[in-house]
Design an enzyme around this catalytic site. Structure first.
Site, PDB file in Angstrom:
ATOM      1  N   LYS A 212       0.776  -1.317   0.113  1.00 21.78           N
ATOM      2  CA  LYS A 212      -0.282   0.411   0.271  1.00 21.78           C
ATOM      3  C   LYS A 212       0.952   1.125   0.301  1.00 21.78           C
ATOM      4  O   LYS A 212       0.473   2.096  -0.303  1.00 21.78           O
ATOM      5  CB  LYS A 212      -0.884  -0.019   1.641  1.00 21.78           C
ATOM      6  CG  LYS A 212      -1.726   1.250   1.245  1.00 21.78           C
ATOM      7  CD  LYS A 212      -2.396   1.432   3.152  1.00 21.78           C
ATOM      8  CE  LYS A 212      -3.200   2.056   3.114  1.00 21.78           C
ATOM      9  NZ  LYS A 212      -4.029   2.336   4.300  1.00 21.78           N
ATOM     10  N   GLU A 218      10.450  -4.764   4.094  1.00 22.91           N
ATOM     11  CA  GLU A 218      10.972  -6.007   3.609  1.00 22.91           C
ATOM     12  C   GLU A 218      11.162  -6.063   1.596  1.00 22.91           C
ATOM     13  O   GLU A 218      11.073  -6.403   1.551  1.00 22.91           O
ATOM     14  CB  GLU A 218      10.239  -6.699   4.181  1.00 22.91           C
ATOM     15  CG  GLU A 218      10.529  -6.829   5.983  1.00 22.91           C
ATOM     16  CD  GLU A 218       9.935  -5.573   6.806  1.00 22.91           C
ATOM     17  OE1 GLU A 218       9.712  -4.459   5.941  1.00 22.91           O
ATOM     18  OE2 GLU A 218      10.354  -5.827   7.717  1.00 22.91           O
ATOM     19  N   GLY A 273      -4.235  -1.829   5.641  1.00 19.15           N
ATOM     20  CA  GLY A 273      -4.043  -2.543   5.088  1.00 19.15           C
ATOM     21  C   GLY A 273      -4.018  -4.352   5.720  1.00 19.15           C
ATOM     22  O   GLY A 273      -4.163  -5.150   4.768  1.00 19.15           O
ATOM     23  N   ARG A 274      -4.527  -4.491   6.684  1.00 13.16           N
ATOM     24  CA  ARG A 274      -4.686  -5.646   7.232  1.00 13.16           C
ATOM     25  C   ARG A 274      -6.108  -5.808   6.785  1.00 13.16           C
ATOM     26  O   ARG A 274      -7.089  -6.756   7.237  1.00 13.16           O
ATOM     27  CB  ARG A 274      -5.138  -5.820   9.165  1.00 13.16           C
ATOM     28  CG  ARG A 274      -5.610  -4.988   9.537  1.00 13.16           C
ATOM     29  CD  ARG A 274      -4.440  -4.817  11.199  1.00 13.16           C
ATOM     30  NE  ARG A 274      -4.932  -4.031  12.038  1.00 13.16           N
ATOM     31  CZ  ARG A 274      -4.257  -2.274  11.946  1.00 13.16           C
ATOM     32  NH1 ARG A 274      -3.641  -1.821  11.258  1.00 13.16           N
ATOM     33  NH2 ARG A 274      -4.666  -1.243  12.951  1.00 13.16           N
ATOM     34  N   GLU A 359      -3.022  -5.805  15.876  1.00 14.16           N
ATOM     35  CA  GLU A 359      -2.367  -5.122  15.085  1.00 14.16           C
ATOM     36  C   GLU A 359      -3.989  -3.730  15.391  1.00 14.16           C
ATOM     37  O   GLU A 359      -2.949  -2.484  15.016  1.00 14.16           O
ATOM     38  CB  GLU A 359      -2.013  -4.764  13.829  1.00 14.16           C
ATOM     39  CG  GLU A 359      -1.237  -3.610  13.248  1.00 14.16           C
ATOM     40  CD  GLU A 359      -0.104  -4.408  12.400  1.00 14.16           C
ATOM     41  OE1 GLU A 359      -1.162  -3.697  10.979  1.00 14.16           O
ATOM     42  OE2 GLU A 359       1.039  -4.470  12.169  1.00 14.16           O
ATOM     43  N   HIS A 390      -1.673 -32.234  20.177  1.00 12.75           N
ATOM     44  CA  HIS A 390      -0.543 -32.957  21.017  1.00 12.75           C
ATOM     45  C   HIS A 390       0.088 -31.960  21.674  1.00 12.75           C
ATOM     46  O   HIS A 390       1.487 -32.567  21.059  1.00 12.75           O
ATOM     47  CB  HIS A 390      -0.035 -33.427  19.875  1.00 12.75           C
ATOM     48  CG  HIS A 390      -1.293 -34.807  19.417  1.00 12.75           C
ATOM     49  ND1 HIS A 390      -1.688 -35.885  20.416  1.00 12.75           N
ATOM     50  CD2 HIS A 390      -2.458 -34.810  18.763  1.00 12.75           C
ATOM     51  CE1 HIS A 390      -2.855 -36.614  19.398  1.00 12.75           C
ATOM     52  NE2 HIS A 390      -3.018 -36.014  18.529  1.00 12.75           N
ATOM     53  N   LYS A 518      10.813   0.444  13.398  1.00  6.72           N
ATOM     54  CA  LYS A 518      11.011   0.550  12.099  1.00  6.72           C
ATOM     55  C   LYS A 518      12.273   1.655  12.298  1.00  6.72           C
ATOM     56  O   LYS A 518      13.406   2.064  11.268  1.00  6.72           O
ATOM     57  CB  LYS A 518       9.696   1.304  11.301  1.00  6.72           C
ATOM     58  CG  LYS A 518       9.121  -0.200  10.373  1.00  6.72           C
ATOM     59  CD  LYS A 518       8.204   0.514   9.475  1.00  6.72           C
ATOM     60  CE  LYS A 518       6.750  -0.409   9.472  1.00  6.72           C
ATOM     61  NZ  LYS A 518       5.467  -0.323   9.277  1.00  6.72           N
TER      62      LYS A 518
HETATM   63  O1  F6P Z   1       4.163  -2.468  10.159  1.00  5.28           O
HETATM   64  C1  F6P Z   1       3.435  -2.636  10.242  1.00  5.28           C
HETATM   65  C2  F6P Z   1       2.214  -2.503   8.554  1.00  5.28           C
HETATM   66  O2  F6P Z   1       1.956  -1.148   8.327  1.00  5.28           O
HETATM   67  C3  F6P Z   1       0.828  -2.756   8.321  1.00  5.28           C
HETATM   68  O3  F6P Z   1       0.193  -2.792   8.927  1.00  5.28           O
HETATM   69  C4  F6P Z   1       0.822  -3.633   6.970  1.00  5.28           C
HETATM   70  O4  F6P Z   1       0.092  -4.567   6.691  1.00  5.28           O
HETATM   71  C5  F6P Z   1       1.709  -4.312   6.617  1.00  5.28           C
HETATM   72  O5  F6P Z   1       2.753  -2.664   7.267  1.00  5.28           O
HETATM   73  C6  F6P Z   1       2.323  -3.840   5.299  1.00  5.28           C
HETATM   74  O6  F6P Z   1       2.586  -2.240   4.587  1.00  5.28           O
HETATM   75  P1  F6P Z   1       2.591  -2.095   3.487  1.00  5.28           P
HETATM   76  O7  F6P Z   1       1.326  -2.457   2.510  1.00  5.28           O
HETATM   77  O8  F6P Z   1       2.714  -0.607   2.652  1.00  5.28           O
HETATM   78  O9  F6P Z   1       3.699  -2.581   2.536  1.00  5.28           O
END
Ligand code: F6P
Length: 554
Positions: A212, A218, A273-274, A359, A390, A518
């Site tokens: 987004k 990452e 995002g979620r 979150e 288990h 971050k």
């Molecule tokens: O680090 C948290 C977050 O902002 C989440 O809320 C989100 O789903 C994820 O990182 C990924 O964000 P993006 O889609 O902007 O890469």
């Protein structure tokens, strides 16, 4: 547009006080006895909606408990809060945004005005753009740099840009379209990229950079690694557009990365995002199961949205699940909540719900910035059954904590093997039964005596065999997993989380807590790589930096 306002501190409301007193009165409540004395309990505390059946009779509740919880929902103004969320009020006040994931599942013809603009045409335009891409890939019309059709799609994304799509595309594997395999690359750990890329050919691989913000470390690192890998495999800069597309609300950053304008699928800042698997972030889902099934998923979620908005609270699945969570978290000191899917295809639902819930509701201040005066979101954990039986169920049965659990189970298996599914379903039911019934001292002793043990052995072993029971759970059953039912199931939990945030007066749609790590990460990276020789802010971090620098190779 006005920011969302929450009424009073929930703990000062009359229903909260009444629930406190009721909790005292419930101290000796026994679910066993409640079932024995009321043959209608199961009917009283179960309901169906959107292809899902919810049994919540194995809870520490009476009809009075439910009435008081519903009263609490009324007193916090839940009805208005729901309508404010779905109609575009700035419920995410700290970011000044609405939270309109429900708009993503609205059918053609509906209107929704945000800042004076009807957003629905845009939503459906993007769905059409997705249909076009999915059709071209499925029909072999989208070709790579050697003119071969795409066989593998790699979604590069993390958090909400990963967990929801992964859950759904893997849960709906029985609906998978032939010819395209979907993979997920989330972590910055090079081993993940290495293991994945080993099995891929650049000429037939399409990468979706799914972010987004287009600003997530990452994801950007993995996108760069994928590009280098693609070039090293023989792809050219000129053909990059055949192998890299993006889903993002940050168009400029995606273009700067090298993605062609027409290959960028938009997102909106009013989708968290979620909560975004319903948007173009769901592209890997659509590629995995086809656009028709993706739309079924949306319509399942839409049905749940309708149920959520119209059903009276005492018959409203998300509201009931949320209120039960409040009951245990705020009145019974439950610190965590287990999600236990009894289905291989649903094995990733715990991870998705973990992000969704933790979150969203892992917050300590209310919408107005004042400190909360009660516990908020629980730890969400769990995993697939029977495996968990288990591993960690022991603690559920005999540990010192009260941990409410949700069992999720389909009646029909896509892959019947002998009587495995009957056993799987039986295990699911027997776990919730064991949690509820437990085993009394008398029962334990009788059992030991029936084995012919001497009385001193009975005395010695009995305490270990006692299972307290009276441990609460919900069971969500469905005929079998389908796109529509899964849409309803995921939306159910989204709304549950929202209801709880309304009760606690917190903002379910921001996530400022993840930002500090971050920010600090940049400083640590500089020190690890020699870009900053100033000592770290604390000796522990500096010690671990020194440890790394003394040993790191490569
Ligand atoms: O680090 C948290 C977050 O902002 C989440 O809320 C989100 O789903 C994820 O990182 C990924 O964000 P993006 O889609 O902007 O890469």
């Amino acid at each position: 547009m006005a920011y969302y306002q929450h009424p009073l501190d929930v703990t000062s409301l009359p229903a909260w006080q009444a629930l406190r007193q009721h909790r005292e009165a419930m101290q000796d409540f026994s679910m066993r006895e409640a079932f024995n004395s009321d043959d209608k309990r199961f009917n009283e505390f179960s309901l169906s909606s959107c292809g899902l059946f919810l049994d919540y009779s194995k809870n520490l509740i009476t009809t009075e408990t439910r009435d008081l919880l519903v009263k609490l929902a009324e007193e916090v103004g839940l009805k208005d809060a729901i309508s404010e969320m779905v109609n575009g009020t700035l419920v995410n006040a700290s970011e000044g945004r609405p939270a309109l994931h429900t708009a993503l599942r609205r059918p053609v013809g509906e209107r929704l005005t945000v800042n004076g603009v009807n957003v629905m045409p845009d939503v459906h335009r993007v769905l059409n753009q997705m249909t076009e891409l999915v059709t071209r890939i499925h029909n072999g019309l989208w070709r790579g740099y050697t003119e071969k059709p795409i066989t593998d799609v790699v979604n590069i994304g993390i958090g909400g840009s990963f967990l929801g799509p992964q859950l759904v595309s893997e849960a709906l594997l029985p609906y998978a379209q032939r010819g395209v395999r979907c993979h997920y690359l989330a972590n910055i750990d090079g081993s993940e990229f290495h293991e994945l890329s080993e099995g891929l050919k650049a000429e037939t691989t399409l990468f979706i950079v799914s972010s987004k913000s287009f600003n997530t470390l990452e994801t950007l690192k993995n996108a760069q690694a994928a590009r280098s890998w693609y070039l090293a495999q023989g792809g050219s800069e000129g053909d990059l557009y055949k192998h890299f597309i993006a889903v993002s609300s940050n168009r400029d950053a995606a273009v700067a990365f090298g993605i062609r304008e027409e290959n960028i699928f938009p997102m909106w800042d009013w989708v968290g995002g979620r909560y975004s698997l319903w948007s173009a972030i769901g592209l890997p889902i659509a590629l995995a199961i086809g656009m028709a099934n993706f739309k079924e998923l949306l319509s399942g979620a839409y049905s749940m949205d309708q149920h959520f908005q119209t059903a009276p609270f005492e018959k409203n699945m998300p509201v009931l699940l949320a209120l039960l969570g409040v009951w245990y978290g705020n009145f019974w000191d439950a610190q965590s909540h287990a999600i236990l899917p009894y289905d291989h295809y649903l094995r990733n639902i715990t991870k998705h719900l973990q992000q969704l819930d933790m979150e969203s509701n892992g917050k300590s201040v209310r919408q107005d910035g004042s400190a909360v005066t009660c516990e908020t979101g629980p730890v969400i954990w769990g995993g697939v059954g029977c495996n968990g039986q288990h591993a960690y169920h022991q603690l559920l049965h005999q540990g010192t904590q009260l941990i409410p659990a949700d069992f999720i189970v389909p009646v029909v298996s896509y892959n019947p093997v002998a009587d495995h599914h009957q056993w799987l379903y039986a295990n699911c039911l027997s776990q919730s039964q064991a949690l509820m019934l437990g085993k009394t001292r008398d029962e334990a002793e009788t059992e030991l005596r029936s084995k012919g043990l001497p009385e001193e052995e009975v005395e010695r072993l009995a305490p270990h065999k006692v299972i307290p029971g009276n441990r609460p759970s919900n069971t969500l059953a469905m005929e079998r997993i389908s796109p529509r039912r899964l849409g309803g199931l995921v939306a159910l939990y989204e709304h549950k989380v929202f209801v709880q945030s309304v009760v606690w007066g917190i903002n379910a749609f921001d996530q400022w807590g993840v930002e500090l790590g971050k920010e600090l990460g940049k400083g640590v990276y500089q020190r690890l790589t020699g870009g900053n020789e100033q000592p770290a802010e604390d000796a522990s971090t500096q010690g671990l930096i020194d440890y790394f620098r003394a040993r790191h190779r490569g």
